[in-house]
Design an enzyme around this catalytic site. Sequence first.
Site, mmCIF file in Angstrom:
data_model
loop_
_atom_site.group_PDB
_atom_site.id
_atom_site.type_symbol
_atom_site.label_atom_id
_atom_site.label_comp_id
_atom_site.label_asym_id
_atom_site.label_seq_id
_atom_site.Cartn_x
_atom_site.Cartn_y
_atom_site.Cartn_z
ATOM 1 C CG HIS A 91 -2.121 -0.877 1.028
ATOM 2 N ND1 HIS A 91 -3.352 -0.404 0.674
ATOM 3 C CD2 HIS A 91 -2.240 -2.215 1.101
ATOM 4 C CE1 HIS A 91 -4.185 -1.405 0.549
ATOM 5 N NE2 HIS A 91 -3.533 -2.522 0.800
ATOM 6 N N PRO A 92 0.406 2.292 -0.677
ATOM 7 C CG PRO A 92 -0.869 3.831 -1.905
ATOM 8 C CD PRO A 92 -0.813 2.368 -1.486
ATOM 9 C CB ALA B 208 -11.234 1.851 4.335
ATOM 10 C CB VAL B 209 -9.470 7.352 2.503
ATOM 11 C CG1 VAL B 209 -8.092 7.155 3.116
ATOM 12 C CG2 VAL B 209 -9.471 7.014 1.022
ATOM 13 C CG PHE C 141 -1.939 5.436 8.683
ATOM 14 C CD1 PHE C 141 -2.218 4.998 9.969
ATOM 15 C CD2 PHE C 141 -2.891 6.162 8.000
ATOM 16 C CE1 PHE C 141 -3.442 5.280 10.560
ATOM 17 C CE2 PHE C 141 -4.111 6.454 8.576
ATOM 18 C CZ PHE C 141 -4.397 6.010 9.861
ATOM 19 C CD GLU D 112 -9.254 2.947 -2.841
ATOM 20 O OE1 GLU D 112 -9.854 1.938 -3.264
ATOM 21 O OE2 GLU D 112 -8.095 2.900 -2.362
ATOM 22 C CD GLN D 113 -3.449 8.364 -1.200
ATOM 23 O OE1 GLN D 113 -2.923 9.471 -1.175
ATOM 24 N NE2 GLN D 113 -2.763 7.238 -1.081
ATOM 25 C CB SER E 62 -4.140 3.989 -4.443
ATOM 26 O OG SER E 62 -4.042 2.726 -3.826
#
Length: 165
Positions: free
Chosen positions: A63-64, A118-119, A115, A83-84, A80
């Site tokens: 994961h980034p 789930a955003v 870290f 999501e971000q 990702s």
Amino acid sequence: MTARGDFIATFGGVFEHSPFIAERAYDAGLIFVPLTAKGVHAAMVSEFRKAGAGERLAVLRSHPDLAGRLAIAGELTEDSKQEQAGAGLDRLSAEEHARFTTLNAAYTTKFGFPFIIAVKGLNKDDILAAFETRISNSAEEEFATACAQVERIAHLRLLALLPQG
């Protein structure tokens, strides 16, 4: 049953850069037609949980960082990235970005993986609050929490691809 190659091509990235989970779920005979988010998630989570601690750690490390160097360089996976961006992490002030960078470094130093949260449905303040709380966790507690978050991210990604079921 769907063809193995098609299944892996479609769902191999649900667990970030970890197609082995989709492969194992398929090969274990856990995938049934009609495909549903609930069914595919249950199969993939079963295989994720059966994986050894080293393999699960590798999934976490895939994961980034949130708002990290991959985001800045435009090198996030499409999932990702979306999501971000949905959480506003692509629109941080210089001060906010510095705070994320500091927390990312401290967290990764302490736990050995980025870290993970789930955003979806969260904003940058929610994420920072969780970051600041979770950095106090024990290694065992945070490993379990990060794994649970990976499973939640996978579920959200599957819901975008399949009927809930």
